[in-house]
Design a protein around this motif. Structure first.
Motif, mmCIF file in Angstrom:
data_model
loop_
_atom_site.group_PDB
_atom_site.id
_atom_site.type_symbol
_atom_site.label_atom_id
_atom_site.label_comp_id
_atom_site.label_asym_id
_atom_site.label_seq_id
_atom_site.Cartn_x
_atom_site.Cartn_y
_atom_site.Cartn_z
ATOM 1 N N CYS A 115 0.826 -1.219 0.000
ATOM 2 C CA CYS A 115 0.000 0.000 0.000
ATOM 3 C C CYS A 115 0.859 1.268 0.000
ATOM 4 C CB CYS A 115 -0.926 0.029 1.207
ATOM 5 S SG CYS A 115 -2.205 -1.222 1.112
ATOM 6 N N ALA A 116 2.155 1.097 0.227
ATOM 7 C CA ALA A 116 3.027 2.274 0.334
ATOM 8 C C ALA A 116 3.046 3.088 -0.961
ATOM 9 C CB ALA A 116 4.445 1.842 0.708
ATOM 10 N N LYS A 117 2.923 2.383 -2.098
ATOM 11 C CA LYS A 117 2.942 3.090 -3.395
ATOM 12 C C LYS A 117 1.620 3.773 -3.706
ATOM 13 C CE LYS A 117 6.150 0.756 -6.490
ATOM 14 N NZ LYS A 117 6.196 -0.124 -7.667
ATOM 15 N N GLY A 118 0.605 3.474 -2.924
ATOM 16 C CA GLY A 118 -0.723 4.034 -3.171
ATOM 17 C C GLY A 118 -1.753 2.917 -3.255
ATOM 18 N N PHE A 119 -3.043 3.282 -3.122
ATOM 19 C CA PHE A 119 -4.100 2.268 -3.158
ATOM 20 C C PHE A 119 -5.360 2.837 -3.792
ATOM 21 C CE2 PHE A 119 -3.730 4.119 1.124
ATOM 22 C CZ PHE A 119 -4.914 4.846 1.166
ATOM 23 N N LEU A 120 -6.120 1.908 -4.387
ATOM 24 C CA LEU A 120 -7.377 2.259 -5.035
ATOM 25 C C LEU A 120 -8.455 1.455 -4.329
ATOM 26 C CD1 LEU A 120 -5.728 1.537 -8.441
ATOM 27 C CD2 LEU A 120 -6.216 3.821 -7.558
ATOM 28 N N LEU A 121 -9.256 2.108 -3.526
ATOM 29 C CA LEU A 121 -10.263 1.388 -2.749
ATOM 30 C C LEU A 121 -11.513 1.202 -3.609
ATOM 31 C CD1 LEU A 121 -9.876 3.042 0.770
ATOM 32 C CD2 LEU A 121 -8.619 1.124 -0.257
ATOM 33 N N ASP A 122 -11.844 -0.077 -3.843
ATOM 34 C CA ASP A 122 -12.914 -0.441 -4.769
ATOM 35 C C ASP A 122 -13.968 -1.217 -3.977
ATOM 36 O OD1 ASP A 122 -14.428 -1.954 -6.551
ATOM 37 O OD2 ASP A 122 -12.725 -3.059 -7.368
ATOM 38 N N GLY A 123 -15.054 -0.526 -3.619
ATOM 39 C CA GLY A 123 -16.109 -1.208 -2.855
ATOM 40 C C GLY A 123 -15.999 -0.989 -1.358
ATOM 41 N N PHE A 124 -15.134 -0.126 -0.945
ATOM 42 C CA PHE A 124 -14.977 0.268 0.466
ATOM 43 C C PHE A 124 -14.577 1.731 0.488
ATOM 44 C CE2 PHE A 124 -12.266 1.295 4.044
ATOM 45 C CZ PHE A 124 -13.024 0.854 5.113
#
Ligand code: AMP
Length: 215
Positions: free
Chosen positions: A77-86
């Motif tokens: 997750c350090a590089k970034g995250f895309l929250l899909d459905g939350f």
């Protein structure tokens, strides 16, 4: 990038997330994929979640928050995250705010993907998903069928209609979206992160997000 993808089931959040991961290595986190994997693996989480999912109901917040608390601390997750459905409920959004503050992480944008209900019903009843928990590729029997009917192009596993994509379950999921998740639009507008997108294709949605992030 650090993003939340908001939108009704079938709005294209998963497809957009997959396109975005290719841009900068941000990781897609789909609570739906995690839960389906747990159901298939027969874990305790899967056993607790299965009946809710089959009925098209939301899984209780405490189970979802348990998953996300751990997931957001994993190194990818350090590089970034895309929250899909939350998040999908106001309590989940409040809890996420606390988690991110504790991790010292700031969101870039909450992308609200708006698609007309008719189009959503059309997409979901024709959607097919790979059963392999590590793959979960998405197809559409009309617009993007697998090369061999019922077989995933990517991993060779079966491609099926999800149990929660019968017409009754879809209708229930859309009603629940309106009741429980749609209020997040106002929540994130107040927080100053909201970007509403009505682009008709996933590529158009990705372009709108890139433009916003580039400022
Ligand atoms: P999805 O693949 O995102 O449509 O999720 C499939 C199903 O998993 C939903 O209909 C819910 O039953 C459950 N689910 C996924 N994410 C959440 C969440 N954030 N909160 C509650 N239930 C969820």
């Amino acid at each position: 990038m650090r993003l939340i993808l908001l939108g009704a089931p079938g709005a294209g959040k998963g497809t957009v997330a997959k396109l975005l991961t290719q841009l900068d290595g941000s990781v897609q986190i789909s609570t739906g994929d995690i839960l389906r994997g747990a159901v298939q693996a027969g874990t305790e989480l899967g056993r607790k979640a299965e009946a809710f999912m089959k009925a098209g109901d939301l899984v209780p917040d405490d189970l979802i928050l348990g998953i996300m608390e751990k997931r957001l601390q994993e190194p990818d997750c350090a590089k970034g995250f895309l929250l899909d459905g939350f998040p999908r409920t106001i309590p989940q959004a409040e809890a996420l705010k606390t988690m991110l503050a504790r991790l010292g992480v700031q969101l870039d944008v909450v992308a609200n993907i708006e698609v007309p209900r008719e189009e959503i019903l059309n997409r979901l009843t024709t959607r097919r998903t790979c059963v392999n928990p590590q793959c979960q590729a998405i197809y559409n029997v009309r617009s993007q069928p697998p090369k061999v009917e019922g077989i995933c192009d990517k991993c060779g596993s079966a491609v099926v209609q999800r149990a929660d994509e019968t017409e009754a379950a879809i209708s229930r999921r859309l009603d629940i979206y309106q009741e429980k998740t749609a209020p997040l639009v106002a929540f994130y507008r107040r927080e100053g992160f909201l970007l509403t997108i009505t682009a008709p294709t996933s590529e158009g949605v990705v372009a709108a997000i890139q433009k916003q992030i580039a400022g």
